[in-house]
Design an enzyme around this catalytic site. Structure first.
Site, short mmCIF file in Angstrom:
data_model
loop_
_atom_site.label_atom_id
_atom_site.label_comp_id
_atom_site.label_asym_id
_atom_site.label_seq_id
_atom_site.Cartn_x
_atom_site.Cartn_y
_atom_site.Cartn_z
N GLU A 154 -0.24 2.63 -3.12
CA GLU A 154 0.81 3.49 -2.58
C GLU A 154 2.17 2.86 -2.90
O GLU A 154 2.51 1.82 -2.37
CB GLU A 154 0.62 3.65 -1.08
CG GLU A 154 -0.69 4.36 -0.75
CD GLU A 154 -1.18 4.11 0.68
OE1 GLU A 154 -0.40 3.63 1.52
OE2 GLU A 154 -2.36 4.37 0.94
N GLU A 164 -6.42 5.15 1.54
CA GLU A 164 -6.90 3.77 1.33
C GLU A 164 -8.37 3.71 0.91
O GLU A 164 -8.76 2.84 0.12
CB GLU A 164 -6.68 2.93 2.59
CG GLU A 164 -5.23 2.50 2.80
CD GLU A 164 -4.34 3.61 3.36
OE1 GLU A 164 -4.87 4.65 3.78
OE2 GLU A 164 -3.10 3.43 3.38
N PHE A 176 -0.22 -2.49 3.84
CA PHE A 176 -0.12 -3.39 4.99
C PHE A 176 -1.54 -3.80 5.39
O PHE A 176 -2.44 -2.96 5.43
CB PHE A 176 0.57 -2.72 6.18
CG PHE A 176 2.06 -2.53 5.98
CD1 PHE A 176 2.95 -3.55 6.31
CD2 PHE A 176 2.56 -1.34 5.47
CE1 PHE A 176 4.32 -3.39 6.12
CE2 PHE A 176 3.93 -1.17 5.27
CZ PHE A 176 4.81 -2.20 5.59
N PHE A 182 -4.06 -1.78 7.40
CA PHE A 182 -4.57 -0.53 6.81
C PHE A 182 -5.91 -0.76 6.13
O PHE A 182 -6.58 0.19 5.69
CB PHE A 182 -3.59 0.05 5.78
CG PHE A 182 -2.20 0.37 6.29
CD1 PHE A 182 -1.87 0.23 7.63
CD2 PHE A 182 -1.23 0.83 5.41
CE1 PHE A 182 -0.59 0.51 8.08
CE2 PHE A 182 0.06 1.13 5.86
CZ PHE A 182 0.38 0.96 7.19
N ILE A 183 -6.31 -2.02 6.05
CA ILE A 183 -7.59 -2.33 5.42
C ILE A 183 -8.75 -1.70 6.19
O ILE A 183 -9.82 -1.48 5.64
CB ILE A 183 -7.78 -3.85 5.28
CG1 ILE A 183 -8.83 -4.13 4.21
CG2 ILE A 183 -8.16 -4.49 6.59
CD1 ILE A 183 -8.92 -5.55 3.80
N HIS A 212 1.07 -2.67 11.63
CA HIS A 212 1.53 -3.12 10.30
C HIS A 212 1.37 -4.63 10.14
O HIS A 212 1.35 -5.12 9.02
CB HIS A 212 2.99 -2.73 10.07
CG HIS A 212 3.20 -1.27 9.80
ND1 HIS A 212 3.01 -0.31 10.76
CD2 HIS A 212 3.55 -0.61 8.68
CE1 HIS A 212 3.26 0.88 10.24
NE2 HIS A 212 3.59 0.74 8.97
#
Lengths: 329, 328
Positions: free
Chosen positions: B29, B62, B85, B88-89, B131
């Site tokens: 992104e 993601e 970030f 976001f994994i 984040h």
């Protein structure tokens, strides 16, 4: 999509493969009822043979396939060796993945079956990556990914379909709508009766097909493969079929209406093709019986090979995690 | 040797890898056109240089980004995908934990998935816990994933180049606040081998083991302690998986004392693994109990004084080192 029909030779070849899948899985049913013969869950594609065979017959050998937990039909149709599959299902060292994948996760890269995932909805994002590699390298190959009506509810499938359409990736999404996801019927987990309607929302062509009619599946698959190969982007096929044996052999389908099962049993894809072959005079009953016996012998040979094969050594469990390292840390 | 910022060093690695090998592409992104315009950001200028075939801006997806890396690497490409970030994994975790990490094993060693995932991490910018959340212990607890966490521009380049050309899935964690720090970076195809820690500052009284930006916290503590006559050895692990146990045990053999420091939370953190290894393999060499300095077990707060309170301080590290030196 167009409507070129399968020829006589192709019909007989498709029949032979469907019988192989059916006999292979019938053997798994029998073995799973014998204590200790099979490990893990036996999740069968019994009744869905026409989807696997009709779809894969429309591919080239170097096209890539991504499968799911109901994989035996897909893998046999793609050309995997029944002996190596049977040995894998028994967890033997001679299995296609040395006993590491078992019945549920078999990868057969030698026939371009990149992976089988048991994570529902795990296939489409990986298939998008494979299709990206095909496009990036400028090949004319495509990737096909099989998933079920249950997986269609996963967010990962949405992400994969959106990205595939956006980048015009050569991936064919094949949703095998077998009417059941776990113990939920389609109407209990989806507001649509035709999942294919979702395709338009991603800007890709989509069509539903009678998944118990291998010729119809093949005809649609050939058109969709050609679309994907031409660089026009992905396509979506919904093959309407039925999960004849429940989620797995441990599922006795107490929640399923017996009449529904009887209805679909009458629509058996293997018998349907066989009847048409005989009616159309493409082969006699006697010729098909010889073919059936040949297939049965191949399945018996696979069982014999797998049964006679050794298990891997316990400590070999430490191998195969890393490239370049013989043993895990 | 050039002086580059950490972010430019990451870009140097990406640029070099892409120029050397057409199998390398980057996706994520804002890796092409970002809302930020700063030459110190790692993918700045790469779209202009390599074009949209190899620099792929993706939708906010993601799972698809990670799946793209898994599938493309399975067919022999060398994807470098970015997760904007670290927290976001969670949205990409299935692709990484169940697929990237396991597919080779499940294939019985037939397949390989040489993808690199760049994870942008860190805290100190008031963005809050969705984040800012260092989850390296999660990654390290998934057999099949290598996990790197550089602290200097030179290592940022050298580790990333090694990761891209490693035949396994590698997670490279980049601490975003380090993007602007500068350091000397070797020119050309500079690779830092995976699984090799670095003794940043030699010392004889106590070993402080850390990684990422926390290494600077350790160095500041060591400076304070040196004024008190305490000699601290600071080790930068650089690579959590594979882990350089030899360097760790060698240092503890010489100092007999260990403080483990990270910016992630303490309970179940990677420091627990370091502590357990030393306790298991070098207990008789220890002159004092092992101490861990880590964030409290809460989400990263947003209010400035609370966010500062969360991040382990040089004072806390110095106090922990002093405590290992107390007699009786």
């Amino acid at each position: 999509m167009g409507s070129e029909q399968a020829g006589a030779g192709l019909k007989k070849a498709m029949y032979e493969e469907m019988v192989l899948i059916r006999r292979f899985e019938e053997k798994l049913i029998a073995l799973s009822q014998e204590q200790g013969k099979l490990i893990g869950m036996q999740i069968l594609a019994y009744g869905q043979e026409a989807v696997a065979v009709g779809m894969v017959k429309a591919l080239k050998a170097d096209d890539v396939m991504v499968s799911n937990h109901r994989s035996h039909g897909h893998l046999l149709a793609k050309g995997a060796d029944p002996k190596a599959l049977m040995a894998e299902i028994m967890g033997k060292a001679t299995g296609v993945n040395k006993g590491k994948s078992g019945t549920l996760h078999m990868a057969v890269p030698e026939v371009n079956a990149l992976m089988t995932t048991t994570i529902v909805g795990g296939g489409p994002p990986v298939a998008v990556g494979a299709a990206f590699a095909q496009q990036y390298r400028g090949t004319s190959n495509i990737t096909v990914v099989f998933f079920g009506d249950g997986a269609a509810a996963e967010g990962s499938v949405h992400e994969a379909m959106n990205l595939a359409a956006l980048w015009k990736l050569p991936v064919l999404f094949v949703c095998e709508n077998n009417c059941w996801a776990g113990a939920q019927s389609l109407s209990e987990h989806c507001c649509l009766t035709d999942i294919t309607r979702r395709a338009a929302g991603y800007g890709m062509p989509g069509e539903s097909v009678d998944g118990n009619d291998v010729e119809k599946v093949f005809t649609l698959a050939r058109d969709m493969v050609s679309h994907c190969r031409s660089g026009e982007g992905p396509a979506f096929m919904e093959a309407k079929t039925y999960r004849m044996r429940g989620h797995g052999e441990h599922d006795h389908q107490h929640y399923v209406d017996k009449k529904e099962l009887e209805t679909w049993a009458r629509l058996c894809p293997v018998k349907g093709l066989r009847d048409r072959i005989v009616q159309d005079g493409l082969a006699t009953e006697e010729e098909l019986e010889v073919l059936d016996k040949d297939v049965e012998a191949r399945v018996e040979e696979a069982v014999q090979f797998a049964s006679d094969s050794p298990y891997p050594l316990p400590e070999e469990a430490l191998q195969d995690l890393w490239v370049d390292d013989g043993v895990a840390q | 040797m050039a002086v580059l910022s950490f972010g430019q060093a990451v870009k140097d690695a990406l640029d070099l890898a892409m120029s050397m090998d057409d199998r390398v592409f980057i996706a994520g992104e804002g890796v092409g056109v970002s809302i930020h315009f700063d030459p110190n950001l790692p993918t700045h200028g790469l779209l202009e240089k390599y074009g949209p075939r190899r620099v792929k801006d993706t939708p906010v997806s993601e799972a698809a980004i990670a799946g793209l890396g898994v599938g493309a690497s399975g067919l022999g490409l060398r994807p470098v995908v970015e997760i904007m970030f670290f927290p976001f994994i969670t949205l990409a975790a299935d692709m990484l934990v169940n697929h990237a990490a396991k597919l080779r094993y499940l294939s019985g060693g037939k397949s390989s998935f040489p993808l690199t995932v760049r994870l942008k991490a860190g805290m100190g910018f008031g963005a809050g816990c969705q984040h800012s959340h260092n989850l390296e212990a999660w990654m390290a607890h998934s057999p099949g994933l290598k996990v790197l966490f550089p602290s200097t521009p030179a290592d940022a380049k050298g580790l990333l180049l090694s990761a891209i050309f490693d035949p396994n899935p590698v997670m490279v964690i980049e601490e975003m606040l380090l993007y602007w720090i500068k350091g000397e970076v070797p020119d050309g195809d500079h690779r830092v081998p995976l699984g090799k820690a670095r003794v940043v500052a030699p010392g004889s009284d106590c070993t402080v083991v850390s990684y990422g930006g926390a290494v600077y916290t350790a160095l500041e503590a060591a400076k304070t302690l040196s004024k008190e006559g305490i000699s601290t050895e600071v080790i930068d692990l650089r690579s959590l998986v594979p882990l350089d146990k030899a360097c760790l045990l060698d240092s503890v053999t010489r100092t007999g004392r260990l403080v483990v420091l990270h910016d992630a939370t303490k309970f179940g953190g990677f420091g627990a693994e370091i502590s357990a290894i030393v306790a298991e393999e070098a207990f008789d060499l220890l002159k004092a109990p092992i101490r861990r300095v880590a964030a409290p077990d809460i989400p990263v707060p947003v209010s400035p004084p609370q966010e500062r309170f969360y991040k382990p301080s040089p004072e806390a590290v110095a106090a922990a080192v002093r405590s290992t030196l107390q007699k009786g």
